[in-house]
Design an enzyme around this catalytic site. Structure first.
Site, PDB file in Angstrom:
ATOM      1  N   ASP A   8       8.104   8.120  34.495  1.00 29.17           N
ATOM      2  CA  ASP A   8       9.323   8.590  35.159  1.00 29.17           C
ATOM      3  C   ASP A   8       9.779   9.826  34.396  1.00 29.17           C
ATOM      4  O   ASP A   8       9.290  10.095  33.290  1.00 29.17           O
ATOM      5  CB  ASP A   8      10.397   7.479  35.103  1.00 29.17           C
ATOM      6  CG  ASP A   8      11.729   7.920  35.700  1.00 29.17           C
ATOM      7  OD1 ASP A   8      11.723   8.576  36.757  1.00 29.17           O
ATOM      8  OD2 ASP A   8      12.789   7.614  35.103  1.00 29.17           O
ATOM      9  N   SER A   9      10.745  10.538  34.972  1.00 26.37           N
ATOM     10  CA  SER A   9      11.312  11.679  34.251  1.00 26.37           C
ATOM     11  C   SER A   9      12.086  11.226  33.020  1.00 26.37           C
ATOM     12  O   SER A   9      12.436  12.049  32.181  1.00 26.37           O
ATOM     13  CB  SER A   9      12.265  12.450  35.166  1.00 26.37           C
ATOM     14  OG  SER A   9      13.355  11.616  35.513  1.00 26.37           O
ATOM     15  N   TYR A  40      14.038  15.670  36.987  1.00 27.73           N
ATOM     16  CA  TYR A  40      13.054  16.206  37.937  1.00 27.73           C
ATOM     17  C   TYR A  40      13.738  16.646  39.250  1.00 27.73           C
ATOM     18  O   TYR A  40      13.152  17.399  40.022  1.00 27.73           O
ATOM     19  CB  TYR A  40      12.039  15.118  38.317  1.00 27.73           C
ATOM     20  CG  TYR A  40      10.898  14.862  37.344  1.00 27.73           C
ATOM     21  CD1 TYR A  40      10.711  15.611  36.188  1.00 27.73           C
ATOM     22  CD2 TYR A  40       9.990  13.843  37.631  1.00 27.73           C
ATOM     23  CE1 TYR A  40       9.653  15.330  35.321  1.00 27.73           C
ATOM     24  CE2 TYR A  40       8.925  13.569  36.771  1.00 27.73           C
ATOM     25  CZ  TYR A  40       8.761  14.311  35.623  1.00 27.73           C
ATOM     26  OH  TYR A  40       7.707  14.036  34.781  1.00 27.73           O
ATOM     27  N   CYS A  71       9.289   6.707  39.860  1.00 32.36           N
ATOM     28  CA  CYS A  71      10.244   7.805  40.045  1.00 32.36           C
ATOM     29  C   CYS A  71      10.137   8.236  41.502  1.00 32.36           C
ATOM     30  O   CYS A  71       9.049   8.617  41.954  1.00 32.36           O
ATOM     31  CB  CYS A  71       9.862   8.951  39.109  1.00 32.36           C
ATOM     32  SG  CYS A  71      10.866  10.430  39.322  1.00 32.36           S
ATOM     33  N   ASN A  72      11.236   8.159  42.228  1.00 35.33           N
ATOM     34  CA  ASN A  72      11.200   8.553  43.645  1.00 35.33           C
ATOM     35  C   ASN A  72      10.906  10.039  43.795  1.00 35.33           C
ATOM     36  O   ASN A  72      10.188  10.446  44.716  1.00 35.33           O
ATOM     37  CB  ASN A  72      12.549   8.249  44.305  1.00 35.33           C
ATOM     38  CG  ASN A  72      12.854   6.771  44.329  1.00 35.33           C
ATOM     39  OD1 ASN A  72      13.126   6.173  43.291  1.00 35.33           O
ATOM     40  ND2 ASN A  72      12.792   6.164  45.493  1.00 35.33           N
ATOM     41  N   THR A  73      11.462  10.838  42.895  1.00 37.12           N
ATOM     42  CA  THR A  73      11.290  12.292  42.993  1.00 37.12           C
ATOM     43  C   THR A  73       9.836  12.668  42.734  1.00 37.12           C
ATOM     44  O   THR A  73       9.263  13.506  43.453  1.00 37.12           O
ATOM     45  CB  THR A  73      12.206  12.991  41.964  1.00 37.12           C
ATOM     46  OG1 THR A  73      13.514  12.421  42.045  1.00 37.12           O
ATOM     47  CG2 THR A  73      12.280  14.483  42.219  1.00 37.12           C
ATOM     48  N   GLU A 150      20.642   8.610  31.032  1.00 33.90           N
ATOM     49  CA  GLU A 150      19.915   9.128  29.858  1.00 33.90           C
ATOM     50  C   GLU A 150      20.815   9.143  28.621  1.00 33.90           C
ATOM     51  O   GLU A 150      20.331   9.022  27.502  1.00 33.90           O
ATOM     52  CB  GLU A 150      19.355  10.524  30.146  1.00 33.90           C
ATOM     53  CG  GLU A 150      18.194  10.529  31.126  1.00 33.90           C
ATOM     54  CD  GLU A 150      16.984   9.693  30.678  1.00 33.90           C
ATOM     55  OE1 GLU A 150      16.528   9.858  29.537  1.00 33.90           O
ATOM     56  OE2 GLU A 150      16.521   8.852  31.484  1.00 33.90           O
ATOM     57  N   CYS A 182      16.682   6.299  43.645  1.00 36.36           N
ATOM     58  CA  CYS A 182      16.276   6.908  42.370  1.00 36.36           C
ATOM     59  C   CYS A 182      16.254   5.781  41.359  1.00 36.36           C
ATOM     60  O   CYS A 182      17.179   4.956  41.322  1.00 36.36           O
ATOM     61  CB  CYS A 182      17.282   7.978  41.949  1.00 36.36           C
ATOM     62  SG  CYS A 182      17.073   8.548  40.236  1.00 36.36           S
ATOM     63  N   HIS A 184      16.741   5.629  38.283  1.00 35.47           N
ATOM     64  CA  HIS A 184      17.808   5.577  37.274  1.00 35.47           C
ATOM     65  C   HIS A 184      19.029   4.793  37.787  1.00 35.47           C
ATOM     66  O   HIS A 184      19.777   4.213  36.994  1.00 35.47           O
ATOM     67  CB  HIS A 184      18.282   6.988  36.916  1.00 35.47           C
ATOM     68  CG  HIS A 184      17.408   7.712  35.932  1.00 35.47           C
ATOM     69  ND1 HIS A 184      16.185   8.248  36.278  1.00 35.47           N
ATOM     70  CD2 HIS A 184      17.587   7.993  34.613  1.00 35.47           C
ATOM     71  CE1 HIS A 184      15.650   8.830  35.210  1.00 35.47           C
ATOM     72  NE2 HIS A 184      16.479   8.689  34.188  1.00 35.47           N
TER      73      HIS A 184
HETATM   74  N1  DGL Z   1      14.144   8.381  38.211  1.00 32.10           N
HETATM   75  C1  DGL Z   1      13.940   9.562  38.993  1.00 32.10           C
HETATM   76  C2  DGL Z   1      13.873   9.224  40.469  1.00 32.10           C
HETATM   77  O1  DGL Z   1      13.600   8.078  40.785  1.00 32.10           O
HETATM   78  C3  DGL Z   1      14.733  10.592  38.393  1.00 32.10           C
HETATM   79  C4  DGL Z   1      15.198  11.751  38.885  1.00 32.10           C
HETATM   80  C5  DGL Z   1      15.374  12.977  38.061  1.00 32.10           C
HETATM   81  O2  DGL Z   1      14.772  13.124  37.012  1.00 32.10           O
HETATM   82  O3  DGL Z   1      16.105  13.804  38.590  1.00 32.10           O
HETATM   83  O4  DGL Z   1      14.018  10.027  41.347  1.00 32.10           O
END
Ligand code: DGL
Length: 258
Positions: A8-9, A40, A71-73, A150, A182, A184
């Site tokens: 993940d990010s 991300y 991570c969805n992104t 974070e 997301c 997070h």
């Molecule tokens: N956990 C990421 C997601 O599911 C994080 C997004 C990010 O880093 O902006 O999209």
């Protein structure tokens, strides 16, 4: 025992890890937080694809049998590219949980909280297209949510005011179901649920993604179970943020392992 690589990010993917250990309690886990490059959400697909390649190489180098893009992104931006470039590697990505939300809503309005990158992605737009004839789907970027998690700010006045600013527009138009798009955001779920009130259902796709991971491992004939359970945490930046969130999810893992 399977070796399950997760990335993940940042720390958000631990909301998926937490569900994975429930269905796959006897595996070896490698978790990579790309927090030197977080968030991300506003990055280009090309940037995220480059990060995805680099991290995939690291996880495969450590013996991963499967990669969970928690991570969805990153799923929206990079999973198709990764699948094409690593055809022998099974990848599991995040699915926006629009379907269960569409089936469960009473008001006919569902709200989706996600990053800008996820909401622009073709995967989300296709899913949305399948349901928008029957329900009204409204979206909002969870502005500042990733930064809260974070920084370990999961409750209190700052978390509440940040969450309220993105959640309230969805509630104002009658959403009775909120999809967490997301990884997070589940760490802010207590705040989201408190602000939304008892009539609103919050949906996290992580349990479904965990079950899908089990299915994919079985389809690929990877030996699962038998242990020993282990988890190694890696970060491209500071490890302390990851350690903080891991402390919240590790109880579940230790409980299952003992
Ligand atoms: N956990 C990421 C997601 O599911 C994080 C997004 C990010 O880093 O902006 O999209």
């Amino acid at each position: 025992m399977a070796t399950i690589g997760i990335f993940d990010s940042g720390s958000g993917g631990l909301s998926v890890y937490r569900e994975l250990v429930k269905v796959l309690p006897q595996e070896r886990y490698l978790y990579f937080s790309d927090n030197a490059h977080c968030p991300y959400g506003e990055k280009t697909p090309e940037y995220i694809q480059d990060r995805g390649r680099a991290i995939t190489d690291i996880l495969l180098g450590m013996g991963a049998d499967i990669i969970v893009v928690a991570c969805n992104t990153a799923t929206a931006a990079a999973i198709a590219t990764l699948r094409a470039e690593y055809p022998h590697v099974p990848f599991v990505g995040m699915e926006p949980a629009v379907k269960p939300a569409a089936l469960g809503t009473q008001t006919g309005v569902i709200g989706v909280l996600a990053t800008a990158g996820t909401l622009k992605g073709s995967k989300y737009l296709n899913t949305r297209g399948q349901y928008e004839d029957n329900v009204t789907i409204v979206e909002h970027v969870g502005q500042g949510f990733v930064e809260l998690v974070e920084n370990g700010i999961l409750d209190g006045p700052e978390a509440e005011s940040t969450v309220r600013a993105s959640l309230q527009p969805l509630l104002n138009v009658g959403a009775d179901t909120i999809v967490l798009g997301c990884t997070h955001y589940p760490f802010l779920r207590p705040v989201i649920e408190r602000l939304a009130g008892p009539g609103v259902q919050v949906i996290d796709p992580a349990p479904a993604v965990a079950r899908q991971t089990l299915r994919v491992l079985q389809e690929h004939g990877v030996t699962i179970g038998k242990g020993p359970f282990s988890v190694d945490l890696y970060a491209s930046g500071d490890l302390s943020a990851l350690g903080r969130i891991y402390a919240l999810v590790s109880d579940a893992a230790q409980h299952i392992d003992s």
